[in-house]
Design an enzyme around this catalytic site. Structure first.
Site, PDB file in Angstrom:
ATOM      1  CG  ASN A 106      -1.861  -1.160   1.205  1.00 35.12           C
ATOM      2  OD1 ASN A 106      -2.038  -1.902   0.271  1.00 35.12           O
ATOM      3  ND2 ASN A 106      -2.263  -1.680   2.325  1.00 35.12           N
ATOM      4  CG  HIS A 123       3.899  -1.428  -4.706  1.00 31.77           C
ATOM      5  ND1 HIS A 123       2.615  -1.987  -4.547  1.00 31.77           N
ATOM      6  CD2 HIS A 123       4.893  -2.289  -5.122  1.00 31.77           C
ATOM      7  CE1 HIS A 123       2.989  -3.297  -5.111  1.00 31.77           C
ATOM      8  NE2 HIS A 123       4.191  -3.346  -5.373  1.00 31.77           N
ATOM      9  CB  CYS A 131      13.678  15.656  -8.081  1.00 24.85           C
ATOM     10  SG  CYS A 131      14.394  16.866  -9.337  1.00 24.85           S
ATOM     11  N   GLY A 214      -5.002  -9.045   3.452  1.00 24.30           N
ATOM     12  CA  GLY A 214      -5.683  -8.091   2.650  1.00 24.30           C
ATOM     13  C   GLY A 214      -4.975  -8.139   1.290  1.00 24.30           C
ATOM     14  CB  CYS A 258      -8.212  -7.176   7.616  1.00 24.36           C
ATOM     15  SG  CYS A 258      -7.977  -7.807   5.964  1.00 24.36           S
TER      16      CYS A 258
END
Length: 275
Positions: A106, A123, A131, A214, A258
């Protein structure tokens, strides 16, 4: 797989290094839009059409509108009982010389908001920028992230693109750089940060209990984490709304939200010594 909570709790009580792998399902009860599956659109586009290096190169204004919208939504969301149970478990077990690491797919930072300290965001994060000129990565919680995006990013399909000039989009604040910033998230077609993957591997090598919470266990490379652990004979448990293609490979499976299934699973065990 076993669905007996008491059996799981016995394994949990003995575990010294617990790895918890989380996906979109852990945040669903906080009202976080997933942009996956039916109805997963922002305006006319699915996330897969916006979250790519090519989309950003072609139309950085549109991509920034999408991410500005997501950032603003997330600033209004709070951790749910699943995030809180994980953070409380980490805090409690650390006092007993035991460890909990959260490896999350997430980008919403709800684990961080709940108080989780030992967190690997594979992620990236909605609240970090990178930048494209100097590569500097920085935390950024500004709302709006830049003046030109104020009031922009509405998801309605009828909304026109804001077509913001590049120089008015978020800019790098490092001395004399002024490069265009992009969200520090892993887009479709991009590789995960090798440094984070090395940390993940270390944690998976030492864990003696692995929870998958999840997530459908089909998105790679995260889909390989639990099989890698169970190949060492380490017990693993799946907490998910429904069975997944990977369910039969888990030692334990707990179906349902969950926020309902996780708190009793991670609550203090009667054999725990609390100093």
């Amino acid at each position: 797989p076993c669905t007996d909570l008491a059996d799981f709790r016995e394994v949990f009580a003995k575990a010294k290094h617990i790895a918890i792998i989380t996906g979109a399902g852990v945040s669903a009860e906080s009202g976080v839009p997933t942009f996956r599956g039916a109805g997963g659109f922002w305006r006319k586009w699915q996330a897969q059409e916006l979250a790519t290096p090519g989309a950003f190169a072609r139309n950085p204004s549109r991509v920034w509108e999408f991410y500005h919208y997501r950032r603003e939504v997330m600033l209004s969301k709070q951790p749910n009982p699943a995030h809180i149970a994980i953070a409380e478990c980490e805090r409690r077990l650390s006092k007993q010389g035991r460890s909990v690491v959260v490896i999350t797919q997430n980008i919403d930072e709800l684990h961080r908001k709940a108080g989780t300290k030992n967190l690997l965001e594979i992620h990236g994060s909605l609240f970090k920028t990178r930048c494209i000129n100097c590569g500097n990565i920085a935390a950024n919680y500004k709302s709006p992230i830049c003046p030109a995006l104020a009031g922009k990013g509405a998801p309605d399909p009828e909304t026109e693109d804001a077509s913001i000039p590049v120089e008015d989009l978020p800019q790098c604040e490092e001395d004399g750089c002024n490069g265009l910033l992009r969200p520090h998230v892993v887009w479709f077609g991009e590789a995960l940060d090798p440094g984070i993957l090395i940390q993940v591997e270390k944690e998976l090598d030492i864990c003696d209990l692995c929870l998958v919470v999840g997530t459908s266990s089909v998105v790679y490379p995260a889909a390989m984490f639990a099989p890698q652990v169970s190949a060492r004979g380490v017990p693993d448990a799946e907490f998910n709304m429904e069975a997944t293609p990977a369910t039969d490979r888990f030692r334990f499976h707990f179906p349902g939200p969950c926020g309902t299934t996780l708190p009793p699973a991670l609550a203090r065990h009667e054999t725990e010594i609390i100093s």
